[in-house]
Design a protein around this motif. Structure first.
Motif, short mmCIF file in Angstrom:
data_model
loop_
_atom_site.label_atom_id
_atom_site.label_comp_id
_atom_site.label_asym_id
_atom_site.label_seq_id
_atom_site.Cartn_x
_atom_site.Cartn_y
_atom_site.Cartn_z
N LYS A 114 -15.83 -22.22 55.90
CA LYS A 114 -15.55 -23.52 55.32
C LYS A 114 -16.48 -23.83 54.16
CE LYS A 114 -13.42 -25.52 59.42
NZ LYS A 114 -13.40 -26.63 60.41
N ALA A 115 -17.69 -23.35 54.22
CA ALA A 115 -18.64 -23.60 53.14
C ALA A 115 -18.17 -22.97 51.83
CB ALA A 115 -20.02 -23.08 53.52
N LYS A 116 -17.50 -21.83 51.95
CA LYS A 116 -17.00 -21.12 50.77
C LYS A 116 -15.54 -21.44 50.47
CE LYS A 116 -20.14 -17.18 51.18
NZ LYS A 116 -20.25 -15.69 51.31
N ASN A 117 -14.92 -22.27 51.32
CA ASN A 117 -13.51 -22.61 51.14
C ASN A 117 -12.65 -21.35 51.06
OD1 ASN A 117 -12.30 -25.13 51.23
ND2 ASN A 117 -12.08 -25.31 49.02
N THR A 118 -12.95 -20.41 51.95
CA THR A 118 -12.32 -19.10 51.89
C THR A 118 -11.84 -18.68 53.28
OG1 THR A 118 -13.67 -18.42 50.02
CG2 THR A 118 -12.64 -16.67 51.29
N VAL A 119 -10.68 -18.06 53.32
CA VAL A 119 -10.12 -17.51 54.54
C VAL A 119 -10.02 -16.00 54.38
CG1 VAL A 119 -8.09 -17.45 56.04
CG2 VAL A 119 -8.85 -19.60 55.06
N TYR A 120 -10.25 -15.29 55.46
CA TYR A 120 -10.24 -13.84 55.44
C TYR A 120 -9.20 -13.28 56.41
CZ TYR A 120 -14.79 -14.79 53.36
OH TYR A 120 -15.81 -15.28 52.57
N LEU A 121 -8.75 -12.10 56.11
CA LEU A 121 -7.91 -11.35 57.04
C LEU A 121 -8.48 -9.94 57.13
CD1 LEU A 121 -5.36 -11.46 58.84
CD2 LEU A 121 -4.12 -10.42 56.93
N GLN A 122 -9.15 -9.67 58.23
CA GLN A 122 -9.70 -8.34 58.48
C GLN A 122 -8.60 -7.51 59.12
OE1 GLN A 122 -12.78 -6.94 57.75
NE2 GLN A 122 -11.84 -5.03 58.48
#
Length: 124
Positions: free
Chosen positions: A73-81
């Motif tokens: 949330k701090a980076k406003n980023t979502v990941y898909l591993q």
């Protein structure tokens, strides 16, 4: 409001990749964020989603146990591993967002914002 997906590439079966989706224009911390994919000649299909309020995660059966969705949330980023990739995972991967959780989170039409897509190609 923009979503920028990245991290795709050409890999061999069994390899791993991590996709990123960077959001800008507003804070997406409370949004439902999702990943979809579209293979050639097929409809766009749900892959995974993560809730904003609880960070609960949801997966398509075809990727359960191999893919992991997460968010910073701090980076406003979502990941898909994506681990143990298979040739059938080959597709353009899109990130999507909507302000609130919805039980029919697998439906493409329920998302308000979309990224531009990133190509994932898995060779056998």
């Amino acid at each position: 409001v923009q979503l920028q997906a990245s991290g795709g590439g050409l890999v061999q079966a069994g390899d791993s990749l991590r996709l990123s989706c960077a959001a800008s224009g507003r804070t997406f911390g409370t949004y439902l964020m999702a990943w979809f994919r579209q293979a050639p000649g097929k409809d766009r299909a749900f892959v995974a989603a993560i809730r904003g309020s609880t960070s609960a995660t949801y997966y398509a059966d075809s990727v359960k146990g191999r893919f992991t969705v997460s968010r910073d949330k701090a980076k406003n980023t979502v990941y898909l591993q994506m681990n143990t990739l298979k040739p059938e995972d080959t597709a353009v991967y899109y990130c999507a967002a909507r302000p609130t959780f919805i039980v029919i989170y697998r439906d493409v039409q329920n998302y308000d914002y979309w990224g531009q897509g990133t190509q994932v190609t898995v060779s056998s």
